[in-house]
Design a protein around this motif. Structure first.
Motif, PDB file in Angstrom:
ATOM      1  N   GLY A  17      84.444  78.086  74.868  1.00  0.00           N
ATOM      2  CA  GLY A  17      84.626  76.928  74.708  1.00  0.00           C
ATOM      3  C   GLY A  17      83.239  76.078  74.685  1.00  0.00           C
ATOM      4  N   LEU A  18      82.523  76.216  75.796  1.00  0.00           N
ATOM      5  CA  LEU A  18      81.368  75.509  75.969  1.00  0.00           C
ATOM      6  C   LEU A  18      80.242  75.708  74.741  1.00  0.00           C
ATOM      7  N   ILE A  19      80.212  76.861  74.642  1.00  0.00           N
ATOM      8  CA  ILE A  19      79.384  77.353  73.556  1.00  0.00           C
ATOM      9  C   ILE A  19      79.353  76.626  72.398  1.00  0.00           C
ATOM     10  N   VAL A  20      80.871  76.466  71.704  1.00  0.00           N
ATOM     11  CA  VAL A  20      81.335  75.659  70.859  1.00  0.00           C
ATOM     12  C   VAL A  20      81.007  74.183  70.862  1.00  0.00           C
ATOM     13  N   LEU A  21      81.379  73.841  72.097  1.00  0.00           N
ATOM     14  CA  LEU A  21      81.212  72.247  72.281  1.00  0.00           C
ATOM     15  C   LEU A  21      79.601  72.059  72.072  1.00  0.00           C
ATOM     16  N   GLY A  22      78.722  72.842  72.687  1.00  0.00           N
ATOM     17  CA  GLY A  22      77.394  72.476  72.643  1.00  0.00           C
ATOM     18  C   GLY A  22      76.923  72.754  71.296  1.00  0.00           C
ATOM     19  N   GLY A  23      77.420  73.727  70.358  1.00  0.00           N
ATOM     20  CA  GLY A  23      77.242  73.507  68.852  1.00  0.00           C
ATOM     21  C   GLY A  23      77.747  72.410  68.157  1.00  0.00           C
ATOM     22  N   VAL A  24      78.608  71.751  68.381  1.00  0.00           N
ATOM     23  CA  VAL A  24      79.204  70.589  67.761  1.00  0.00           C
ATOM     24  C   VAL A  24      78.341  69.595  68.280  1.00  0.00           C
ATOM     25  N   LEU A  25      78.017  69.166  69.272  1.00  0.00           N
ATOM     26  CA  LEU A  25      77.240  68.208  69.900  1.00  0.00           C
ATOM     27  C   LEU A  25      75.835  68.258  69.189  1.00  0.00           C
ATOM     28  N   LEU A  26      75.269  69.675  69.242  1.00  0.00           N
ATOM     29  CA  LEU A  26      73.888  69.734  68.722  1.00  0.00           C
ATOM     30  C   LEU A  26      73.938  69.297  67.245  1.00  0.00           C
ATOM     31  N   ALA A  27      74.946  69.927  66.310  1.00  0.00           N
ATOM     32  CA  ALA A  27      74.943  69.414  65.084  1.00  0.00           C
ATOM     33  C   ALA A  27      75.342  67.870  64.694  1.00  0.00           C
ATOM     34  N   ALA A  28      76.016  67.226  65.673  1.00  0.00           N
ATOM     35  CA  ALA A  28      76.239  65.795  65.514  1.00  0.00           C
ATOM     36  C   ALA A  28      74.713  65.171  65.734  1.00  0.00           C
ATOM     37  N   PHE A  29      74.085  65.518  66.837  1.00  0.00           N
ATOM     38  CA  PHE A  29      72.893  64.862  67.005  1.00  0.00           C
ATOM     39  C   PHE A  29      71.939  65.051  65.977  1.00  0.00           C
ATOM     40  N   VAL A  30      71.790  66.368  65.311  1.00  0.00           N
ATOM     41  CA  VAL A  30      70.884  66.609  64.205  1.00  0.00           C
ATOM     42  C   VAL A  30      71.071  65.758  63.060  1.00  0.00           C
ATOM     43  N   LEU A  31      72.665  65.781  62.628  1.00  0.00           N
ATOM     44  CA  LEU A  31      73.022  65.014  61.398  1.00  0.00           C
ATOM     45  C   LEU A  31      72.725  63.591  61.690  1.00  0.00           C
ATOM     46  N   SER A  32      72.779  63.122  62.983  1.00  0.00           N
ATOM     47  CA  SER A  32      72.398  61.590  62.992  1.00  0.00           C
ATOM     48  C   SER A  32      71.119  61.210  62.779  1.00  0.00           C
ATOM     49  N   ARG A  33      70.226  62.272  63.155  1.00  0.00           N
ATOM     50  CA  ARG A  33      68.630  61.857  63.045  1.00  0.00           C
ATOM     51  C   ARG A  33      68.181  62.012  61.775  1.00  0.00           C
ATOM     52  N   PHE A  34      68.996  62.955  60.846  1.00  0.00           N
ATOM     53  CA  PHE A  34      68.126  63.192  59.269  1.00  0.00           C
ATOM     54  C   PHE A  34      69.622  62.591  58.277  1.00  0.00           C
ATOM     55  N   PRO A  35      69.443  61.518  58.007  1.00  0.00           N
ATOM     56  CA  PRO A  35      70.353  60.975  57.086  1.00  0.00           C
ATOM     57  C   PRO A  35      70.389  61.758  55.656  1.00  0.00           C
ATOM     58  N   GLY A  36      69.223  62.138  55.210  1.00  0.00           N
ATOM     59  CA  GLY A  36      69.218  62.940  54.089  1.00  0.00           C
ATOM     60  C   GLY A  36      70.050  64.118  54.477  1.00  0.00           C
ATOM     61  N   LEU A  37      70.039  65.067  55.324  1.00  0.00           N
ATOM     62  CA  LEU A  37      70.752  66.182  55.571  1.00  0.00           C
ATOM     63  C   LEU A  37      72.252  65.817  55.630  1.00  0.00           C
ATOM     64  N   ARG A  38      72.611  64.554  56.183  1.00  0.00           N
ATOM     65  CA  ARG A  38      73.992  64.079  56.535  1.00  0.00           C
ATOM     66  C   ARG A  38      74.496  63.977  55.024  1.00  0.00           C
TER      67      ARG A  38
END
Length: 57
Positions: A17-38
């Motif tokens: 569960g912690l691994i999945v939560l960490g992955g979701v948070l990392l993906a949200a952070f990356v997508l928030s920093r790169f609008p083109g990728l989003r």
């Protein structure tokens, strides 16, 4: 016993569960920093509409 080999322990469930939560948070952070990728991820999403053109999914 058979049940011990099938069902994970509580510690294993929490760890996954912690691994999945960490992955979701990392993906949200990356997508928030790169609008083109989003925008690219949004363009790759599947949209399902009904007969009245309402978005279902």
């Amino acid at each position: 016993m058979l049940s011990k080999s099938i069902f994970p322990t509580g510690v294993q469930v929490v760890r996954e569960g912690l691994i999945v939560l960490g992955g979701v948070l990392l993906a949200a952070f990356v997508l928030s920093r790169f609008p083109g990728l989003r925008d690219w991820v949004t363009a790759q999403s599947i949209v399902v509409k009904d007969s009245k053109n309402n978005v279902l999914y």
